[in-house]
Write a protein that holds these residues in place. Structure first.
Motif, PDB file in Angstrom:
ATOM      1  N   LEU A  27       0.819  -1.859   0.295  1.00  0.00           N
ATOM      2  CA  LEU A  27       0.165  -0.458  -0.308  1.00  0.00           C
ATOM      3  C   LEU A  27       0.562   0.894  -0.144  1.00  0.00           C
ATOM      4  N   ASP A  28       0.445   2.187  -1.137  1.00  0.00           N
ATOM      5  CA  ASP A  28       1.779   3.425  -1.416  1.00  0.00           C
ATOM      6  C   ASP A  28       0.533   4.571  -1.401  1.00  0.00           C
ATOM      7  N   SER A  29       0.493   5.463  -0.780  1.00  0.00           N
ATOM      8  CA  SER A  29       0.256   7.106  -1.363  1.00  0.00           C
ATOM      9  C   SER A  29       1.158   7.716  -1.591  1.00  0.00           C
ATOM     10  N   THR A  30       0.805   8.613  -2.584  1.00  0.00           N
ATOM     11  CA  THR A  30       0.724   9.978  -2.805  1.00  0.00           C
ATOM     12  C   THR A  30       0.615  11.084  -2.483  1.00  0.00           C
ATOM     13  N   PRO A  31       1.411  12.159  -1.789  1.00  0.00           N
ATOM     14  CA  PRO A  31       2.870  11.912  -1.292  1.00  0.00           C
ATOM     15  C   PRO A  31       3.167  10.834  -0.375  1.00  0.00           C
ATOM     16  N   GLN A  32       3.704   9.799  -0.729  1.00  0.00           N
ATOM     17  CA  GLN A  32       3.536   8.858   0.437  1.00  0.00           C
ATOM     18  C   GLN A  32       4.506   9.824   1.957  1.00  0.00           C
ATOM     19  N   GLY A  33       4.302   8.791   3.042  1.00  0.00           N
ATOM     20  CA  GLY A  33       4.825   9.070   4.703  1.00  0.00           C
ATOM     21  C   GLY A  33       3.184   9.381   5.085  1.00  0.00           C
ATOM     22  N   ALA A  34       1.809   8.750   4.422  1.00  0.00           N
ATOM     23  CA  ALA A  34       1.179   8.832   5.125  1.00  0.00           C
ATOM     24  C   ALA A  34       0.742   7.393   5.656  1.00  0.00           C
ATOM     25  N   THR A  35       0.213   7.474   7.229  1.00  0.00           N
ATOM     26  CA  THR A  35      -0.234   5.993   7.799  1.00  0.00           C
ATOM     27  C   THR A  35      -0.931   5.310   8.247  1.00  0.00           C
ATOM     28  N   VAL A  36      -0.539   3.968   7.926  1.00  0.00           N
ATOM     29  CA  VAL A  36      -1.505   3.276   7.112  1.00  0.00           C
ATOM     30  C   VAL A  36      -2.397   2.273   8.427  1.00  0.00           C
ATOM     31  N   VAL A  37      -4.234   2.622   7.888  1.00  0.00           N
ATOM     32  CA  VAL A  37      -4.571   1.892   9.113  1.00  0.00           C
ATOM     33  C   VAL A  37      -5.305   0.811   8.270  1.00  0.00           C
ATOM     34  N   CYS A  38      -5.232  -0.077   8.748  1.00  0.00           N
ATOM     35  CA  CYS A  38      -6.491  -1.890   8.444  1.00  0.00           C
ATOM     36  C   CYS A  38      -6.809  -1.995   9.396  1.00  0.00           C
ATOM     37  N   SER A  39      -8.783  -1.854   9.487  1.00  0.00           N
ATOM     38  CA  SER A  39      -8.775  -2.593  10.227  1.00  0.00           C
ATOM     39  C   SER A  39      -8.919  -1.685  12.013  1.00  0.00           C
ATOM     40  N   GLY A  40      -7.934  -0.329  11.935  1.00  0.00           N
ATOM     41  CA  GLY A  40      -7.884  -0.317  12.915  1.00  0.00           C
ATOM     42  C   GLY A  40      -6.583  -0.670  13.881  1.00  0.00           C
ATOM     43  N   THR A  41      -5.467  -1.505  12.774  1.00  0.00           N
ATOM     44  CA  THR A  41      -3.913  -1.516  13.197  1.00  0.00           C
ATOM     45  C   THR A  41      -3.203  -0.261  12.002  1.00  0.00           C
ATOM     46  N   ILE A  68      -7.006   2.863   5.272  1.00  0.00           N
ATOM     47  CA  ILE A  68      -6.898   4.235   4.878  1.00  0.00           C
ATOM     48  C   ILE A  68      -5.516   4.461   5.505  1.00  0.00           C
ATOM     49  N   ALA A  69      -5.589   5.722   4.547  1.00  0.00           N
ATOM     50  CA  ALA A  69      -4.658   6.174   4.898  1.00  0.00           C
ATOM     51  C   ALA A  69      -4.417   8.158   4.664  1.00  0.00           C
ATOM     52  N   LYS A  70      -3.678   7.788   6.425  1.00  0.00           N
ATOM     53  CA  LYS A  70      -4.511   9.024   6.868  1.00  0.00           C
ATOM     54  C   LYS A  70      -2.880   9.608   7.312  1.00  0.00           C
ATOM     55  N   TRP A  71      -2.910  11.144   6.455  1.00  0.00           N
ATOM     56  CA  TRP A  71      -1.860  12.412   6.131  1.00  0.00           C
ATOM     57  C   TRP A  71      -1.321  12.782   7.337  1.00  0.00           C
ATOM     58  N   GLN A  72      -0.324  13.448   7.293  1.00  0.00           N
ATOM     59  CA  GLN A  72      -0.517  14.515   8.715  1.00  0.00           C
ATOM     60  C   GLN A  72      -1.264  15.527   8.673  1.00  0.00           C
ATOM     61  N   LYS A  76      -7.629  12.259   4.543  1.00  0.00           N
ATOM     62  CA  LYS A  76      -8.025  10.459   4.355  1.00  0.00           C
ATOM     63  C   LYS A  76      -7.952  10.290   3.197  1.00  0.00           C
ATOM     64  N   ALA A  77      -7.601   8.803   2.919  1.00  0.00           N
ATOM     65  CA  ALA A  77      -8.230   8.849   1.481  1.00  0.00           C
ATOM     66  C   ALA A  77      -8.504   6.780   1.800  1.00  0.00           C
ATOM     67  N   THR A  78      -9.245   6.134   1.495  1.00  0.00           N
ATOM     68  CA  THR A  78      -9.687   4.931   1.120  1.00  0.00           C
ATOM     69  C   THR A  78      -8.886   3.793   0.864  1.00  0.00           C
ATOM     70  N   THR A  94      -1.766   2.378  -5.202  1.00  0.00           N
ATOM     71  CA  THR A  94      -1.196   3.495  -4.297  1.00  0.00           C
ATOM     72  C   THR A  94      -2.316   4.233  -5.333  1.00  0.00           C
ATOM     73  N   ILE A  95      -2.883   5.599  -3.565  1.00  0.00           N
ATOM     74  CA  ILE A  95      -3.945   6.385  -3.490  1.00  0.00           C
ATOM     75  C   ILE A  95      -3.362   7.807  -3.740  1.00  0.00           C
ATOM     76  N   ALA A  96      -3.468   8.451  -4.402  1.00  0.00           N
ATOM     77  CA  ALA A  96      -3.548   9.776  -3.917  1.00  0.00           C
ATOM     78  C   ALA A  96      -4.171  10.290  -3.073  1.00  0.00           C
ATOM     79  N   ARG A  97      -3.661  11.257  -2.154  1.00  0.00           N
ATOM     80  CA  ARG A  97      -4.053  12.633  -1.099  1.00  0.00           C
ATOM     81  C   ARG A  97      -5.314  13.148  -1.849  1.00  0.00           C
ATOM     82  N   PRO A  98      -6.027  13.553  -0.994  1.00  0.00           N
ATOM     83  CA  PRO A  98      -7.351  14.358  -1.935  1.00  0.00           C
ATOM     84  C   PRO A  98      -6.758  15.971  -1.905  1.00  0.00           C
ATOM     85  N   ASP A  99      -7.541  16.823  -2.768  1.00  0.00           N
ATOM     86  CA  ASP A  99      -7.577  17.724  -3.246  1.00  0.00           C
ATOM     87  C   ASP A  99      -7.605  18.213  -2.038  1.00  0.00           C
TER      88      ASP A  99
END
Length: 148
Positions: A27-41, A68-72, A76-78, A94-99
């Motif tokens: 699981l990746d994101s743009t930009p990278q560095g988002a925290t990934v949380v799966c089923s609360g973990t 979900i990916a949560k940026w600082q 958030k994005a699912t 890879t999911i993109a950060r919402p605008d």
């Protein structure tokens, strides 16, 4: 303190990823560095590896919508519900950060995560006793180059 905690999280994630069995999904994101949380973990910062049951290989799709990916900045994005399984091996989503506002904060944090990973890799290489040449780490985030 933050840097030590973040390095410990990165080490735990990489250790867990190396020891787990099952079907691997990166699981990746743009930009990278988002925290990934799966089923609360917490799964760590993107890019990160998540292991699904080995039987997932027998299905056409994996449902990653529990992640979900949560940026600082709070953005958030699912991840998608239908990630196509590849018979050749691991897949990447890879999911993109919402605008939404706060992109610079997220881009700055992505650069920090990259530096922490570089520092960790360098420390691991030092532990092997190998000589190191001088290197420069550069990353492109949001069209801007940052070098260390």
């Amino acid at each position: 303190m933050f840097k030590i905690r973040a390095l410990a999280v990165l080490a735990a994630v990489s250790t867990a990823a190396g020891c787990s069995s099952g079907y691997l999904v990166k699981l990746d994101s743009t930009p990278q560095g988002a925290t990934v949380v799966c089923s609360g973990t917490d799964q760590g910062y993107t890019p990160t590896a998540v292991h699904y049951e080995k039987s997932a290989e027998k299905h056409s799709y994996i449902d990653a919508s529990n992640c979900i990916a949560k940026w600082q900045s709070g953005a958030k994005a699912t991840y998608p519900a239908h990630l196509k399984v590849s018979p050749e091996g691991p897949i990447t989503s890879t999911i993109a950060r919402p605008d939404v506002p706060g992109y610079q904060k997220d881009a700055d944090f992505a650069a920090k995560v990259e530096r922490m990973k570089h520092d960790k890799n360098f420390a691991q290489k030092d532990a092997t006793g190998k000589n190191h040449s001088s290197t420069m780490l550069c990353s492109y985030v949001g069209g801007q180059q940052t070098c260390l």
